[in-house]
Design a protein around this motif. Structure first.
Motif, PDB file in Angstrom:
ATOM      1  N   VAL A 114     -23.671  50.601  47.724  1.00  0.00           N
ATOM      2  CA  VAL A 114     -24.795  49.271  47.409  1.00  0.00           C
ATOM      3  C   VAL A 114     -25.998  49.691  48.847  1.00  0.00           C
ATOM      4  CG1 VAL A 114     -25.509  46.951  47.346  1.00  0.00           C
ATOM      5  CG2 VAL A 114     -23.126  47.587  46.578  1.00  0.00           C
ATOM      6  N   MET A 115     -27.456  49.594  47.783  1.00  0.00           N
ATOM      7  CA  MET A 115     -28.289  50.048  48.446  1.00  0.00           C
ATOM      8  C   MET A 115     -29.570  48.851  47.755  1.00  0.00           C
ATOM      9  SD  MET A 115     -30.172  53.480  48.414  1.00  0.00           S
ATOM     10  CE  MET A 115     -31.145  53.272  46.716  1.00  0.00           C
ATOM     11  N   ASP A 116     -30.328  48.338  48.837  1.00  0.00           N
ATOM     12  CA  ASP A 116     -31.775  47.944  48.757  1.00  0.00           C
ATOM     13  C   ASP A 116     -32.963  48.611  49.812  1.00  0.00           C
ATOM     14  OD1 ASP A 116     -33.483  45.596  48.821  1.00  0.00           O
ATOM     15  OD2 ASP A 116     -33.075  45.729  50.931  1.00  0.00           O
ATOM     16  N   THR A 117     -34.487  48.557  48.165  1.00  0.00           N
ATOM     17  CA  THR A 117     -34.799  49.460  48.835  1.00  0.00           C
ATOM     18  C   THR A 117     -36.077  49.474  49.366  1.00  0.00           C
ATOM     19  OG1 THR A 117     -35.917  49.447  46.268  1.00  0.00           O
ATOM     20  CG2 THR A 117     -34.296  51.381  46.981  1.00  0.00           C
ATOM     21  N   ASN A 118     -36.386  47.495  49.978  1.00  0.00           N
ATOM     22  CA  ASN A 118     -37.213  46.956  50.291  1.00  0.00           C
ATOM     23  C   ASN A 118     -38.522  47.006  49.169  1.00  0.00           C
ATOM     24  OD1 ASN A 118     -38.722  46.678  52.949  1.00  0.00           O
ATOM     25  ND2 ASN A 118     -37.251  44.944  52.869  1.00  0.00           N
ATOM     26  N   GLN A 132     -43.279  47.890  55.330  1.00  0.00           N
ATOM     27  CA  GLN A 132     -42.046  46.745  54.936  1.00  0.00           C
ATOM     28  C   GLN A 132     -41.878  45.562  55.359  1.00  0.00           C
ATOM     29  OE1 GLN A 132     -38.473  49.041  57.770  1.00  0.00           O
ATOM     30  NE2 GLN A 132     -37.510  49.550  55.991  1.00  0.00           N
ATOM     31  N   LEU A 133     -41.351  44.466  55.149  1.00  0.00           N
ATOM     32  CA  LEU A 133     -42.335  42.431  55.048  1.00  0.00           C
ATOM     33  C   LEU A 133     -40.966  42.652  55.252  1.00  0.00           C
ATOM     34  CD1 LEU A 133     -45.085  42.186  52.472  1.00  0.00           C
ATOM     35  CD2 LEU A 133     -45.245  42.851  54.831  1.00  0.00           C
ATOM     36  N   ALA A 134     -41.241  41.188  56.032  1.00  0.00           N
ATOM     37  CA  ALA A 134     -39.689  40.496  56.669  1.00  0.00           C
ATOM     38  C   ALA A 134     -39.636  39.667  55.067  1.00  0.00           C
ATOM     39  CB  ALA A 134     -39.596  39.414  57.534  1.00  0.00           C
ATOM     40  N   SER A 135     -40.249  39.560  54.083  1.00  0.00           N
ATOM     41  CA  SER A 135     -39.712  38.653  53.670  1.00  0.00           C
ATOM     42  C   SER A 135     -38.322  39.689  52.532  1.00  0.00           C
ATOM     43  CB  SER A 135     -40.728  38.383  52.039  1.00  0.00           C
ATOM     44  OG  SER A 135     -41.753  39.248  52.322  1.00  0.00           O
ATOM     45  N   SER A 136     -39.658  41.006  52.195  1.00  0.00           N
ATOM     46  CA  SER A 136     -38.162  41.670  52.009  1.00  0.00           C
ATOM     47  C   SER A 136     -37.633  42.305  52.166  1.00  0.00           C
ATOM     48  CB  SER A 136     -39.441  42.735  50.988  1.00  0.00           C
ATOM     49  OG  SER A 136     -40.692  42.373  50.869  1.00  0.00           O
ATOM     50  N   VAL A 137     -36.939  42.419  53.576  1.00  0.00           N
ATOM     51  CA  VAL A 137     -36.451  42.075  54.557  1.00  0.00           C
ATOM     52  C   VAL A 137     -35.061  41.024  54.310  1.00  0.00           C
ATOM     53  CG1 VAL A 137     -35.187  43.128  56.405  1.00  0.00           C
ATOM     54  CG2 VAL A 137     -36.935  44.072  55.677  1.00  0.00           C
ATOM     55  N   ALA A 138     -35.580  40.242  54.267  1.00  0.00           N
ATOM     56  CA  ALA A 138     -34.675  38.817  53.781  1.00  0.00           C
ATOM     57  C   ALA A 138     -33.804  38.885  52.569  1.00  0.00           C
ATOM     58  CB  ALA A 138     -35.772  38.047  54.485  1.00  0.00           C
ATOM     59  N   LEU A 139     -34.852  39.437  51.446  1.00  0.00           N
ATOM     60  CA  LEU A 139     -34.434  39.303  50.850  1.00  0.00           C
ATOM     61  C   LEU A 139     -33.107  39.816  50.545  1.00  0.00           C
ATOM     62  CD1 LEU A 139     -34.465  38.861  46.933  1.00  0.00           C
ATOM     63  CD2 LEU A 139     -35.893  40.208  47.549  1.00  0.00           C
ATOM     64  N   GLY A 140     -33.518  41.524  50.850  1.00  0.00           N
ATOM     65  CA  GLY A 140     -32.383  42.166  50.456  1.00  0.00           C
ATOM     66  C   GLY A 140     -31.112  42.505  51.764  1.00  0.00           C
ATOM     67  N   GLY A 141     -30.757  41.302  52.434  1.00  0.00           N
ATOM     68  CA  GLY A 141     -29.387  40.949  52.504  1.00  0.00           C
ATOM     69  C   GLY A 141     -29.171  40.168  51.984  1.00  0.00           C
ATOM     70  N   ILE A 179     -35.686  41.949  41.258  1.00  0.00           N
ATOM     71  CA  ILE A 179     -35.567  41.156  41.430  1.00  0.00           C
ATOM     72  C   ILE A 179     -36.823  40.663  42.132  1.00  0.00           C
ATOM     73  CG2 ILE A 179     -35.091  38.751  42.481  1.00  0.00           C
ATOM     74  CD1 ILE A 179     -31.861  39.477  42.542  1.00  0.00           C
ATOM     75  N   ASP A 180     -38.317  41.049  41.421  1.00  0.00           N
ATOM     76  CA  ASP A 180     -39.522  40.959  41.670  1.00  0.00           C
ATOM     77  C   ASP A 180     -39.728  39.675  41.421  1.00  0.00           C
ATOM     78  OD1 ASP A 180     -41.996  41.766  42.219  1.00  0.00           O
ATOM     79  OD2 ASP A 180     -42.322  43.506  40.961  1.00  0.00           O
ATOM     80  N   PHE A 181     -40.487  39.070  42.434  1.00  0.00           N
ATOM     81  CA  PHE A 181     -41.351  37.661  42.882  1.00  0.00           C
ATOM     82  C   PHE A 181     -42.389  37.587  41.710  1.00  0.00           C
ATOM     83  CE2 PHE A 181     -39.104  36.775  47.453  1.00  0.00           C
ATOM     84  CZ  PHE A 181     -37.744  36.346  46.172  1.00  0.00           C
ATOM     85  N   ASN A 182     -43.086  39.065  42.309  1.00  0.00           N
ATOM     86  CA  ASN A 182     -44.514  38.657  40.864  1.00  0.00           C
ATOM     87  C   ASN A 182     -44.258  39.018  40.066  1.00  0.00           C
ATOM     88  OD1 ASN A 182     -46.007  40.256  43.305  1.00  0.00           O
ATOM     89  ND2 ASN A 182     -45.457  41.721  43.117  1.00  0.00           N
ATOM     90  N   ASP A 183     -43.453  39.535  38.597  1.00  0.00           N
ATOM     91  CA  ASP A 183     -42.880  39.455  37.773  1.00  0.00           C
ATOM     92  C   ASP A 183     -42.091  37.525  37.516  1.00  0.00           C
ATOM     93  OD1 ASP A 183     -43.796  42.064  37.485  1.00  0.00           O
ATOM     94  OD2 ASP A 183     -41.899  42.786  37.235  1.00  0.00           O
ATOM     95  N   LEU A 184     -41.427  37.354  38.293  1.00  0.00           N
ATOM     96  CA  LEU A 184     -40.540  35.972  37.954  1.00  0.00           C
ATOM     97  C   LEU A 184     -41.346  35.006  38.700  1.00  0.00           C
ATOM     98  CD1 LEU A 184     -37.654  36.581  40.318  1.00  0.00           C
ATOM     99  CD2 LEU A 184     -37.524  36.435  37.213  1.00  0.00           C
ATOM    100  N   ILE A 185     -42.444  35.179  39.365  1.00  0.00           N
ATOM    101  CA  ILE A 185     -43.871  34.144  39.453  1.00  0.00           C
ATOM    102  C   ILE A 185     -44.857  33.928  39.659  1.00  0.00           C
ATOM    103  CG2 ILE A 185     -44.303  31.613  42.325  1.00  0.00           C
ATOM    104  CD1 ILE A 185     -41.481  32.927  43.328  1.00  0.00           C
TER     105      ILE A 185
END
Length: 373
Positions: free
Chosen positions: A257-261, A334-343, A366-372
């Motif tokens: 499993v990998m998150d790319t931030n 990298q942003l803290a919000s993206s890192v937290a989402l990855g966690g 899960i792209d917040f720019n698309d969702l919100i």
């Protein structure tokens, strides 16, 4: 050191003499005479020892979950606490845990009661039966920048009972836009710091650190020491390690499993269910000589990463950032919000894989720019 010192005495003396790279706490169950003697030795040796004894508070909480149907609101819990204590006094009940890096001695419920109480607010999002299944699982995390948030969330939710953490790098001030660290941690190895934070959250989780990162010499141990890991979480920067770790995972039938931030992109590769599956969903040539991939420039990395991650799908801000590499910035943004989402994403995915709730490989966003909007 005395010649007749026990193994535990030797371990205590070693930790007291050199706590710098220590990341595992020491346990003292003082109803045992040897442990009582060792704890006294600790208290006499560490002059600025900081003691935290909130065992009665924990016992009050614990009887509430153990005697839920018997303990009425407002009722004195003392008789139920006495029943839990049995022949012990509050001082001898449970376990005293010493954290060498902070010189803190903490009185806690012992493992079974501690785990039951600490995870009680998970129920029934995670059932008691599932909790026991997850306790038997082990997850390996390579790369403890983004991986720190993942390891911490895995531990917080107790998705596993053991963790292998690998990173050769140390904390720098520029990491602190996204890592949950303090200025006093600058210079400390990232894996050790992550392990310490996990130990302070839950000392009963079994954590093993690989502070040299992943190398040809320790790759086997990372995957297999003290039993095979059940999932690999890969969050490192080195393309050679990204490839070699996946090839090893596939040979052992371990999912990755990998998150790319960026854009909340999550990769799942179910090598446990698809033993012939090409790595990175077939986007690169698996025959590349990984030894030649070490020490690539950022420009050289981008060529390969472009194939792995499909640069046409990265965010506009990341595209702009890549164009500024070595011009106005010198590292991947990298942003803290993206890192937290990855966690959150990786923890949820790992839990559902381990509980056989999901079975697919794939790439997800899960792209917040698309969702919100």
């Amino acid at each position: 050191m005395e010649k007749n010192a026990t193994a535990r005495e030797s371990a205590l003396l070693q930790v007291l003499s050199d706590p710098g790279k220590t990341y595992r706490p020491l346990f003292f169950r003082v109803y045992n005479q040897e442990d009582q003697k060792l704890l006294q030795q600790l208290q006499q040796t560490v002059k600025d020892l900081e003691v935290h004894d909130q065992i009665l508070s924990q016992l009050h909480e614990y009887v509430k979950i153990c005697y839920l149907t018997k303990l009425n609101t407002g009722e004195d819990p003392a008789p139920f606490i006495a029943e839990v204590l049995g022949t012990h006094t509050p001082e001898t009940y449970g376990v005293w845990v010493y954290y060498p890096w902070s010189k803190k001695l903490v009185h806690l419920l012992d493992e079974e009661a501690f785990v039951a109480l600490r995870t009680s607010r998970n129920t029934y999002k995670i059932t008691p039966e599932e909790r026991e299944v997850l306790r038997s699982k082990k997850i390996g995390v390579i790369g403890l920048s983004v991986g720190q948030a993942i390891a911490q969330t895995l531990a917080m939710e107790r998705v596993c009972g053991a963790l292998h953490l690998a990173d050769f790098d140390s904390i720098e001030l520029s990491n602190m836009n996204r890592l949950n660290v303090g200025v006093q941690d600058i210079g400390l190895n990232k894996a050790i710091l992550a392990a310490r934070k996990i130990a302070e959250l839950d000392p009963f989780l079994d954590v093993l650190c690989f502070t040299e990162g992943i190398t040809e010499d320790n790759l086997e141990a990372f995957f297999l020491e003290n039993g095979k890991i059940d999932i690999l979480v890969e969050e490192c920067d080195g393309i050679d390690v990204k490839i070699s770790s996946r090839l090893k995972a596939r040979s052992l039938g371990i999912p990755v499993v990998m998150d790319t931030n960026d854009r909340g992109m999550l990769d799942v590769e179910r090598f446990d269910l698809e033993p012939e599956r090409p790595i990175f969903h077939g986007s690169i040539d698996e025959g590349m000589d990984t030894a030649k991939l070490k020490g690539l420039t950022n420009e050289e990395k981008i060529v390969i990463l472009g194939k792995i991650f499909d640069l046409s799908k990265i965010s506009d801000r990341m595209k702009m950032s890549l164009g500024e590499m070595r011009k106005t910035i010198n590292a991947w943004p990298q942003l803290a919000s993206s890192v937290a989402l990855g966690g959150a994403m990786v923890t949820d995915t790992c839990r559902r894989i381990l509980l056989s709730e999901i079975h697919n490989s794939g790439r997800y966003y899960i792209d917040f720019n698309d969702l919100i909007k």
